[in-house]
Write an enzyme that holds these catalytic residues in place. Structure first.
Site, PDB file in Angstrom:
ATOM      1  N   GLY A 227       0.817  -1.202   0.000  1.00  0.00           N
ATOM      2  CA  GLY A 227       0.000   0.000   0.000  1.00  0.00           C
ATOM      3  C   GLY A 227       0.852   1.253   0.000  1.00  0.00           C
ATOM      4  N   SER A 228       0.333   2.312   0.591  1.00  0.00           N
ATOM      5  CA  SER A 228       0.977   3.618   0.527  1.00  0.00           C
ATOM      6  C   SER A 228       2.164   3.726   1.481  1.00  0.00           C
ATOM      7  CB  SER A 228      -0.039   4.713   0.860  1.00  0.00           C
ATOM      8  OG  SER A 228      -0.373   4.671   2.235  1.00  0.00           O
ATOM      9  N   THR A 231       0.942   4.810   5.066  1.00  0.00           N
ATOM     10  CA  THR A 231       0.415   3.720   5.882  1.00  0.00           C
ATOM     11  C   THR A 231       1.517   2.746   6.259  1.00  0.00           C
ATOM     12  OG1 THR A 231      -1.712   3.929   4.763  1.00  0.00           O
ATOM     13  CG2 THR A 231      -1.327   1.900   5.995  1.00  0.00           C
ATOM     14  N   GLY A 232       2.459   2.523   5.367  1.00  0.00           N
ATOM     15  CA  GLY A 232       3.580   1.642   5.675  1.00  0.00           C
ATOM     16  C   GLY A 232       4.392   2.129   6.862  1.00  0.00           C
ATOM     17  N   GLU A 249       5.720  -3.422   0.947  1.00  0.00           N
ATOM     18  CA  GLU A 249       5.815  -3.104  -0.486  1.00  0.00           C
ATOM     19  C   GLU A 249       4.995  -1.850  -0.688  1.00  0.00           C
ATOM     20  OE1 GLU A 249       4.536  -2.241  -3.745  1.00  0.00           O
ATOM     21  OE2 GLU A 249       3.652  -4.205  -4.132  1.00  0.00           O
TER      22      GLU A 249
END
Length: 476
Positions: A227-228, A231-232, A249
């Site tokens: 995801g983004s 958010t990571g 990722e």
């Protein structure tokens, strides 16, 4: 897959086929606004129960041999193939992507193919040394329960990328799908669980509170997230308290560099799909293209011809290969960035205008933007949609510097008729993967991951299997 005489299942038939909820939060088709189904609304307590159940199921699964697990995985792949058309129709309705092209039918087929490829990877102890001092072997043991947090762009396929290595290595998996596309994942796992032991793979399709509890959960041993970047980073912080392993990722904004020895007409369609696969909603899609002065106008014109020939529309239309953006949020991002390009004096070659407000769906046309500055927001930010900026350069050194100029590096590509020239440039690009004369061509036989802020850890191949296992050295 043949598409002749396809019978489209009704929403009610799909709900019954995959045991989907009959009430809950509404999920609507991003192409039409029509109701697709209802998402369950589990609580943090439901998550806790799922983790307990997964941990119990994992014990007997871990006790099986690699051969036994492989056989079960192959049977699961068969079950997915048997239900492929209905899964694709549900995916098309929920995510918006068309059935044909590199889209819904492709994605469902990739799930079973990926499962088989992962099952077939040989995992065996590695001899570290064997001499007069003794012998040391490196073994790979199951971790336990892995939490998988998936995205909305390729909801089934990326979730399978997370499930498959865990099945192979003896782990249980608890999945939190995107709130935008939970039904596709629920349906896929429903089919898988007709074969798998109960509790081994579960879906908790909750909201933000469940997501926060998920990544910090003391009994989840690893988090896999696609995801983004934002958010990571939050997941990395949340996981630190329990020191759980994490694979991230994250976003890309991949660069492609065209060299001056190519035939623009010959590469145009591959360039187009490198950028516009899944209507541009792919982490490792080509998102900024650098083209030399000498062939700039030719490349732009050939890309225009391809873009204007690609039909866009509702996913169930067999003729369509491009669909809507999946959600209003992403449509707004694309609109903002294309407007920034216009405001900066860039030239809209084709596209650039959204559908009238009275028409349904989050559609935005395939858009090519030429004569754009490298620091324009459409270049510097990840658009994640059907808009490709094409940046002019005069010297390949300048192109390499611009390509490496961002703090992301998931994928990249070089386009040339000269293999040695292409390799020379490729070796200087800062990315997890660099493709030559193609872009985004993932393969279960090679590891995949990001450089810089595009994440850490790898997926796929033997290296990816090791990421969901505990290394255990035995020295004797």
């Amino acid at each position: 897959m043949t598409t002749e005489n396809v019978t489209y299942a009704t929403v009610e038939e799909l709900r019954a086929a995959f045991d989907l909820p009959s009430e809950g939060r509404e999920i609507k088709d991003p192409a039409t606004g029509e109701l697709v189904g209802y998402a369950p609304e589990p609580t943090v307590e439901d998550l806790d129960r799922a983790v307990v159940k997964a941990r119990e199921a994992q014990k007997s699964w871990a006790a099986k041999s690699f051969e036994e697990r492989t056989n079960v995985m192959m049977a699961v792949a068969d079950a997915l193939d048997e239900n492929a058309e209905q899964l694709a129709q549900l995916l098309s309705r929920e995510q918006g992507k068309p059935l044909n092209g590199p889209n819904a039918r492709f994605e469902v087929g990739a799930c079973s193919a990926w499962l088989r490829a992962t099952a077939a990877i040989e995992v065996k102890p590695e001899v570290l040394f064997d001499d007069e001092s003794g012998k040391a072997e490196l073994h790979w043991r199951p971790l336990g329960v892995v939490g998988a947090v998936g995205p909305w762009n390729w909801p089934m396929m990326i979730t399978m990328w997370q499930i498959a290595p865990n099945l192979k290595m003896g782990n249980a998996t608890v999945i939190k799908p995107s709130e935008y596309t939970p039904l596709s994942v629920l349906a896929m796992v429903s089919v898988m669980n007709r074969v798998l032991p109960e509790g081994l793979v579960q879906v908790i399709a909750g909201g933000r509170d469940v997501g926060e509890a998920f990544t910090a959960h003391k009994d989840i041993d690893k988090i896999m997230f696609t995801g983004s970047i934002e958010t990571g980073k939050a997941i990395a912080k949340a996981s630190a308290e329990t020191l759980k392993r994490v694979t991230l990722e994250l976003g890309g904004n991949d660069a492609g560099i065209v060299l001056d020895d190519v035939d623009p007409a010959a590469i145009a369609e591959d360039l187009f799909w490198g950028a516009f696969i899944n209507t541009g909603q792919t982490c490792a899609a080509l998102k900024r293209l650098y083209v030399p002065d000498s062939i700039y106008d030719e490349v732009v014109e050939e890309l225009r011809k391809v873009a204007e020939a690609m039909p866009m529309g509702v996913g169930l239309g067999e003729e369509n290969v491009l669909g809507p953006l999946q959600n209003q949020m992403q449509l707004d991002v694309v609109k903002r960035l294309v407007q920034a390009a216009k405001d900066g004096g860039a030239r809209i070659v084709t596209g650039g205008e959204e559908r009238p407000a009275d028409e349904a769906g989050f559609f935005y046309p395939a858009t090519l933007v030429a004569d754009i500055d490298n620091d324009n927001p459409l270049v510097a930010e990840e658009q994640f949609g059907p808009a490709l900026p094409i940046i002019r350069y005069t010297d390949v050194e300048e192109a390499i510097e611009m390509a490496n100029g961002l703090e992301v590096g998931l994928g990249s590509s070089v386009w040339s008729s000269n293999r040695e020239r292409a390799l020379e440039v490729a070796n200087r690009l800062e990315a997890g993967t660099t493709w030559i004369n193609k872009h985004g061509a993932i393969d279960p036989r090679m590891p995949f991951g990001g450089a810089k802020q595009s994440g850490y850890g790898v997926e796929f191949a033997l290296e990816g299997l090791k990421e969901v296992a505990q290394p255990h050295v035995i020295n004797y």
